[in-house]
Design an enzyme around this catalytic site. Structure first.
Site, mmCIF file in Angstrom:
data_model
loop_
_atom_site.group_PDB
_atom_site.id
_atom_site.type_symbol
_atom_site.label_atom_id
_atom_site.label_comp_id
_atom_site.label_asym_id
_atom_site.label_seq_id
_atom_site.Cartn_x
_atom_site.Cartn_y
_atom_site.Cartn_z
ATOM 1 C CG HIS A 1 -1.933 -1.042 1.329
ATOM 2 N ND1 HIS A 1 -2.009 -1.922 2.379
ATOM 3 C CD2 HIS A 1 -2.935 -1.379 0.484
ATOM 4 C CE1 HIS A 1 -3.031 -2.749 2.187
ATOM 5 N NE2 HIS A 1 -3.600 -2.451 1.044
ATOM 6 C CE LYS B 1 -12.051 -7.253 2.521
ATOM 7 N NZ LYS B 1 -10.725 -6.771 2.087
ATOM 8 N NE ARG C 1 -3.028 -6.905 -4.495
ATOM 9 C CZ ARG C 1 -3.774 -7.617 -3.676
ATOM 10 N NH1 ARG C 1 -3.218 -8.177 -2.644
ATOM 11 N NH2 ARG C 1 -5.064 -7.782 -3.903
ATOM 12 C CB SER D 1 -4.373 -6.856 4.868
ATOM 13 O OG SER D 1 -4.027 -5.638 4.274
HETATM 14 N N1 COA Z 1 -0.370 -4.172 -1.539
HETATM 15 C C1 COA Z 1 -0.725 -5.168 -0.735
HETATM 16 N N2 COA Z 1 -1.999 -5.583 -0.579
HETATM 17 C C2 COA Z 1 -2.928 -4.937 -1.278
HETATM 18 C C3 COA Z 1 -2.633 -3.896 -2.162
HETATM 19 C C4 COA Z 1 -1.280 -3.514 -2.283
HETATM 20 N N3 COA Z 1 -0.891 -2.540 -3.086
HETATM 21 N N4 COA Z 1 -3.774 -3.478 -2.731
HETATM 22 C C5 COA Z 1 -4.769 -4.235 -2.225
HETATM 23 N N5 COA Z 1 -4.259 -5.119 -1.354
HETATM 24 C C6 COA Z 1 -5.002 -6.145 -0.604
HETATM 25 C C7 COA Z 1 -5.510 -5.626 0.691
HETATM 26 O O1 COA Z 1 -4.562 -5.755 1.710
HETATM 27 C C8 COA Z 1 -6.715 -6.506 0.931
HETATM 28 O O2 COA Z 1 -6.291 -7.715 1.487
HETATM 29 P P1 COA Z 1 -7.239 -8.635 2.380
HETATM 30 O O3 COA Z 1 -8.511 -8.846 1.610
HETATM 31 O O4 COA Z 1 -6.403 -9.845 2.513
HETATM 32 O O5 COA Z 1 -7.460 -7.933 3.684
HETATM 33 C C9 COA Z 1 -7.221 -6.790 -0.461
HETATM 34 O O6 COA Z 1 -6.131 -6.549 -1.329
HETATM 35 C C10 COA Z 1 -8.406 -5.959 -0.837
HETATM 36 O O7 COA Z 1 -8.001 -4.626 -0.933
HETATM 37 P P2 COA Z 1 -8.762 -3.348 -0.409
HETATM 38 O O8 COA Z 1 -8.080 -2.210 -1.064
HETATM 39 O O9 COA Z 1 -8.817 -3.293 1.057
HETATM 40 O O10 COA Z 1 -10.161 -3.495 -1.080
HETATM 41 P P3 COA Z 1 -11.550 -3.969 -0.587
HETATM 42 O O11 COA Z 1 -11.992 -5.050 -1.468
HETATM 43 O O12 COA Z 1 -11.558 -4.227 0.882
HETATM 44 O O13 COA Z 1 -12.422 -2.703 -0.955
HETATM 45 C C11 COA Z 1 -13.164 -0.409 -0.873
HETATM 46 C C12 COA Z 1 -12.312 -1.512 -0.274
HETATM 47 C C13 COA Z 1 -13.153 0.672 0.163
HETATM 48 C C14 COA Z 1 -12.548 0.163 -2.140
HETATM 49 C C15 COA Z 1 -14.582 -0.893 -1.230
HETATM 50 O O14 COA Z 1 -15.043 -1.777 -0.240
HETATM 51 C C16 COA Z 1 -15.551 0.274 -1.299
HETATM 52 O O15 COA Z 1 -15.543 1.043 -2.227
HETATM 53 N N6 COA Z 1 -16.403 0.403 -0.261
HETATM 54 C C17 COA Z 1 -17.354 1.496 -0.137
HETATM 55 C C18 COA Z 1 -18.734 1.137 -0.632
HETATM 56 C C19 COA Z 1 -18.883 1.532 -2.072
HETATM 57 O O16 COA Z 1 -18.595 2.633 -2.484
HETATM 58 N N7 COA Z 1 -19.375 0.586 -2.865
HETATM 59 C C20 COA Z 1 -19.537 0.773 -4.281
HETATM 60 C C21 COA Z 1 -18.256 0.462 -5.010
HETATM 61 S S1 COA Z 1 -18.629 -0.335 -6.497
#
Ligand code: COA
Length: 159
Positions: A17, A41, A90, A128
């Site tokens: 990140h 989550k 990724r 994560s």
């Molecule tokens: N390096 C390491 N790990 C990474 C990474 C990076 N550069 N980028 C993503 N990841 C990993 C994260 O650690 C996470 O791991 P985990 O699932 O093992 O915990 C996983 O990839 C998912 O990444 P994350 O960025 O946390 O995405 P998410 O799927 O949890 O989504 C939001 C987060 C906030 C973008 C999404 O839930 C959201 O938009 N929520 C708001 C509601 C909304 O607007 N909905 C409509 C959207 S269509």
């Protein structure tokens, strides 16, 4: 000032990140890193803990702010004045989910553009969940996360 929003669950923030934050910082004047409450989550760390870990991890990078949001990411982008949304890609396996989310966000808010950044390849297999799993088994995670996260994980799993 062109600011961009970088949303995620950040449970916890990893070096992957941080790599994305640094790349976004090179392209935009400011980056707002925002922690999603994300009711889909069950995070290990509270929102406050995730924000604190992020703030300490980016303290030496200029023009980064850290906050949290509960609701739609596009609404938070509008509230903060961000011009777009950053997401990290990724591997090919990330693509379908990210593509769908980017198109839905564009449908919800056509003025916001999603920008995909690719982290250094050494972070391709990092996420994560893996970090949480390793830390829970007392494995050293200092190659994968900032020092503050190492300490927070130790204290979480020593309880
Ligand atoms: N390096 C390491 N790990 C990474 C990474 C990076 N550069 N980028 C993503 N990841 C990993 C994260 O650690 C996470 O791991 P985990 O699932 O093992 O915990 C996983 O990839 C998912 O990444 P994350 O960025 O946390 O995405 P998410 O799927 O949890 O989504 C939001 C987060 C906030 C973008 C999404 O839930 C959201 O938009 N929520 C708001 C509601 C909304 O607007 N909905 C409509 C959207 S269509």
């Amino acid at each position: 000032m062109r600011k961009v929003l970088y949303p995620g669950t950040f449970d916890p923030v990893t070096n992957g990140h941080i790599d994305i934050i640094n790349r976004a910082r090179e392209m935009f004047d400011g980056v707002i890193v925002t922690v999603a409450v994300n009711p889909t989550k069950t995070p290990l760390f509270s929102v406050e803990e995730r924000v604190e870990m992020l703030r300490k991890s980016v303290a030496d990078i200029d023009n980064i702010t850290v906050d949290s949001f509960d609701g739609l990411v596009v609404d938070h982008a509008h509230e903060t004045g961000a011009v777009g949304i950053i997401r990290g890609l990724r591997a090919l396996s990330d693509f379908e989910y990210e593509f769908q989310m980017a198109l839905m966000n564009r449908k919800l808010a056509g003025d916001l553009t999603t920008v995909f950044l690719i982290p250094h390849e050494k972070y391709t297999y990092l996420n994560s969940s893996i970090v949480r799993n390793l830390a829970s088994l007392n494995s050293d995670v200092s190659d994968f996360v900032p020092p503050v996260v190492v300490e927070m994980l130790k204290s979480k799993f020593s309880k």
